[in-house]
Design a protein around this motif. Structure first.
Motif, short mmCIF file in Angstrom:
data_model
loop_
_atom_site.label_atom_id
_atom_site.label_comp_id
_atom_site.label_asym_id
_atom_site.label_seq_id
_atom_site.Cartn_x
_atom_site.Cartn_y
_atom_site.Cartn_z
N PRO A 197 0.82 -1.21 0.00
CA PRO A 197 0.00 0.00 0.00
C PRO A 197 0.86 1.26 0.00
CG PRO A 197 -0.82 -1.58 1.61
CD PRO A 197 0.51 -2.10 1.13
N PHE A 198 0.36 2.29 -0.66
CA PHE A 198 1.03 3.59 -0.64
C PHE A 198 0.90 4.21 0.75
CE2 PHE A 198 0.70 3.08 -5.16
CZ PHE A 198 1.66 3.91 -5.73
N ASP A 199 1.93 4.90 1.16
CA ASP A 199 1.86 5.77 2.33
C ASP A 199 1.41 7.14 1.82
OD1 ASP A 199 2.18 7.44 4.49
OD2 ASP A 199 4.22 6.82 4.96
N HIS A 200 0.11 7.37 1.77
CA HIS A 200 -0.42 8.54 1.07
C HIS A 200 -0.10 9.85 1.76
CE1 HIS A 200 -2.91 5.34 -0.80
NE2 HIS A 200 -2.78 6.10 -1.85
N ALA A 201 0.27 9.80 3.04
CA ALA A 201 0.64 11.03 3.73
C ALA A 201 2.07 11.45 3.41
CB ALA A 201 0.48 10.86 5.24
N GLN A 202 2.91 10.50 2.97
CA GLN A 202 4.32 10.79 2.74
C GLN A 202 4.78 10.55 1.31
OE1 GLN A 202 6.22 12.11 5.15
NE2 GLN A 202 4.54 11.99 6.64
N GLU A 203 4.08 9.70 0.59
CA GLU A 203 4.55 9.21 -0.70
C GLU A 203 3.72 9.79 -1.83
OE1 GLU A 203 5.22 4.75 -2.77
OE2 GLU A 203 4.26 4.96 -0.81
N TRP A 204 4.37 10.12 -2.95
CA TRP A 204 3.62 10.51 -4.14
C TRP A 204 2.86 9.29 -4.66
CZ3 TRP A 204 3.59 15.35 -3.65
CH2 TRP A 204 4.74 16.10 -3.37
N PRO A 205 1.68 9.48 -5.25
CA PRO A 205 0.83 8.33 -5.59
C PRO A 205 1.20 7.62 -6.88
CG PRO A 205 -0.32 10.36 -6.11
CD PRO A 205 0.97 10.76 -5.44
N ILE A 206 2.40 7.85 -7.40
CA ILE A 206 2.88 7.12 -8.58
C ILE A 206 4.29 6.62 -8.31
CG2 ILE A 206 3.57 9.32 -9.65
CD1 ILE A 206 3.24 7.97 -12.39
N ARG A 207 4.53 5.34 -8.61
CA ARG A 207 5.86 4.75 -8.52
C ARG A 207 6.28 4.35 -9.93
NH1 ARG A 207 3.64 0.57 -3.98
NH2 ARG A 207 3.61 1.99 -2.17
N MET A 208 7.55 4.61 -10.24
CA MET A 208 8.02 4.31 -11.60
C MET A 208 9.48 3.90 -11.52
SD MET A 208 7.47 6.75 -14.91
CE MET A 208 8.21 6.42 -16.52
N ALA A 209 9.82 2.85 -12.24
CA ALA A 209 11.21 2.36 -12.24
C ALA A 209 11.55 1.78 -13.60
CB ALA A 209 11.41 1.30 -11.15
N ALA A 210 12.83 1.88 -13.94
CA ALA A 210 13.37 1.26 -15.16
C ALA A 210 14.15 0.02 -14.77
CB ALA A 210 14.27 2.24 -15.88
N VAL A 211 13.98 -1.05 -15.54
CA VAL A 211 14.76 -2.27 -15.36
C VAL A 211 15.76 -2.34 -16.51
CG1 VAL A 211 14.71 -4.78 -15.30
CG2 VAL A 211 12.89 -3.47 -14.17
N ARG A 212 17.05 -2.46 -16.16
CA ARG A 212 18.12 -2.49 -17.17
C ARG A 212 18.84 -3.83 -17.17
NH1 ARG A 212 21.41 3.12 -16.20
NH2 ARG A 212 22.09 1.87 -14.41
#
Length: 457
Positions: A134-149
């Motif tokens: 779950p997102f920590d909505h009080a501290q975390e932006w509601p989008i996570r994004m990552a690149a796999v190389r």
């Protein structure tokens, strides 16, 4: 756009990254205020389910995009859409409020895989882990994004977005805007949305917004006072797993629903909902069918291009069990129009209304049968020729039914979600097997396919 800024933690969504690129952002719509009606609905569901009801996944990258390119894409989302800059917390009076930041920094995570590892498996593991965290909505932006190389080359991008920040149609808006950027300047084709979540919440509090809310509540009250309180039979303990999901893929249903829609001049969604209403009535023996239908609300003026969630449940009731299928589709169209018109309301006031009516009637009005057609832009082609009976029979032989991973918890008793591939319909069935057995769930989708295929004529 320069990629620079303050240090950001290299752990994203509880997962440590190999590296990260800091992504500064700046955008309009900053302030503090209450949630929109759509956000309120999603927030309540999230608290009940104990998850962020996240959307996203792992997507292969085969066009040569680099981590810098993906960082620019993340910056595009953060700058353009106020809902990606939302944090949610308790206000001074204890009520839930959202704070939209006008500027800040996020991070694109980077995971490098070893030469002997499969980057697709690594990307999918990350997507699964983010979906389960779950997102920590009080501290975390509601989008996570990552690149796999792999060997320095980006093979996958993983994106997870909390449902309180967007919905399926909102993601489609975001991806369309991203794809339509100028290839040279990177500038978007259309102006940025002016209706951020705070602006929409304010609009919903206006006299016009409250008139819409009151009209919607009258529609719900009218149906709730006339409906049978039950949707399904008594609870039967059928052991574990109790909360299950299944997937039914059918090219025949895809062909047949298009053909019936073309013959009747009706939307495909009405054909599918009519079929669902009929088979649910047959399954339960309870008629008329009372179904909560997910309505996107993007047809309303001024909010088609926003990213934040607009989908809420509308209330649909139709007597479709003892008539011809053509008549069932016609009744469904009329009932659907009312369902959509009055699917725009304050969820808190609706819950108060439901509680009051249940107390006055002496019965809790059960609303645990749901339908969600997630297909976008499925226009009816009235010139389309009907498929032959031979073609439909051959397609039915290809239909597949499979059980997926069960739910740990589930809030309803039966829900069917409709998606589409290029040439097939996929039905995702979510079911509480203590009220609708696994065999009944399988029979329901097979009967739906058979019903619509027979209606081709």
């Amino acid at each position: 756009m320069a990629i620079a800024g303050p240090m950001v933690e290299t752990v994203l969504g509880g997962v440590r990254m190999t590296d990260r690129i800091v992504v500064p952002f700046e955008g309009p719509g900053a302030g503090i205020g209450e949630l929109t009606w759509g956000q309120q609905k999603v927030w309540t569901l999230m608290q009940q389910a104990g998850t962020s009801l996240s959307m996203g996944g792992a997507v292969p990258v085969a066009d040569g995009r680099t981590v810098q390119d993906l960082a620019v894409e993340l910056a595009f989302f953060m700058c353009r859409y106020a809902s990606m800059r939302v944090r949610i917390r308790s206000g001074e009076d204890g009520a839930v409020v959202q704070e939209v930041s006008g500027s800040g920094a996020h991070a694109l995570g980077i995971i490098d895989v070893a030469d002997d590892e499969d980057p697709a498996l690594t990307a999918q593991r990350l997507a699964d882990q983010w979906d389960a965290t779950p997102f920590d909505h009080a501290q975390e932006w509601p989008i996570r994004m990552a690149a796999v190389r792999a060997r320095g080359v980006v093979t996958h991008v993983v994106v997870t977005i909390s449902h309180v920040a967007t919905d399926g149609a909102g993601i489609a808006v975001m991806l369309t805007d991203l794809a339509e950027r100028d290839p040279v300047t990177g500038e978007p084709k259309n102006p940025a949305p002016t209706m951020g979540p705070l602006e929409l919440a304010a609009q919903q509090r206006t006299p016009a917004g409250q008139r819409q809310n009151e009209a919607s509540l009258r529609h719900w009250e009218r149906i709730l006072r006339s409906a049978s309180p039950l949707r399904f039979g008594p609870h039967v303990d059928r052991g574990e797993p109790r909360y299950r999901r299944a997937y039914f893929e059918s090219r025949a249903l895809h062909m047949a629903s298009k053909a019936v829609a073309a013959r009747l001049g009706a939307p495909e969604s009405s054909v599918m909902l009519a079929g669902y209403a009929v088979v649910v009535a047959r399954l339960t023996g309870i008629n008329p069918s009372l179904i909560q239908v997910v309505v996107s609300n993007r047809f309303r003026p001024g909010i088609a291009d926003v990213s934040h969630p607009l989908s809420v449940n509308g209330l649909f009731m139709a007597d479709a069990a003892n008539v011809s299928f053509d008549e069932a589709v016609e009744r469904t169209q009329r009932a659907s129009a009312l369902c959509s018109k009055y699917a725009y309301y304050d969820p808190r006031q609706l819950e108060e209304l439901r509680a009051r009516i249940s107390e006055e009637r002496g019965d809790v009005i059960e609303l645990s049968c749901l339908f969600n057609d997630r297909r976008l832009g499925a226009d009816t082609d009235v010139s389309m020729p009907a498929p032959s009976r031979q073609a439909l029979d051959a397609a039915r032989d290809e239909s597949t039914f499979r059980w997926g991973e069960p739910f740990a918890e589930y809030l309803d008793k039966l829900m069917v979600q409709v998606s589409a591939t290029s040439d097939a319909v996929e039905l995702e069935v979510q079911v509480d097997t203590h009220h609708v057995s696994a065999n009944e769930a399988r029979a329901l989708v097979l009967e739906l396919e058979s019903l619509v295929v027979r209606a081709v004529g």
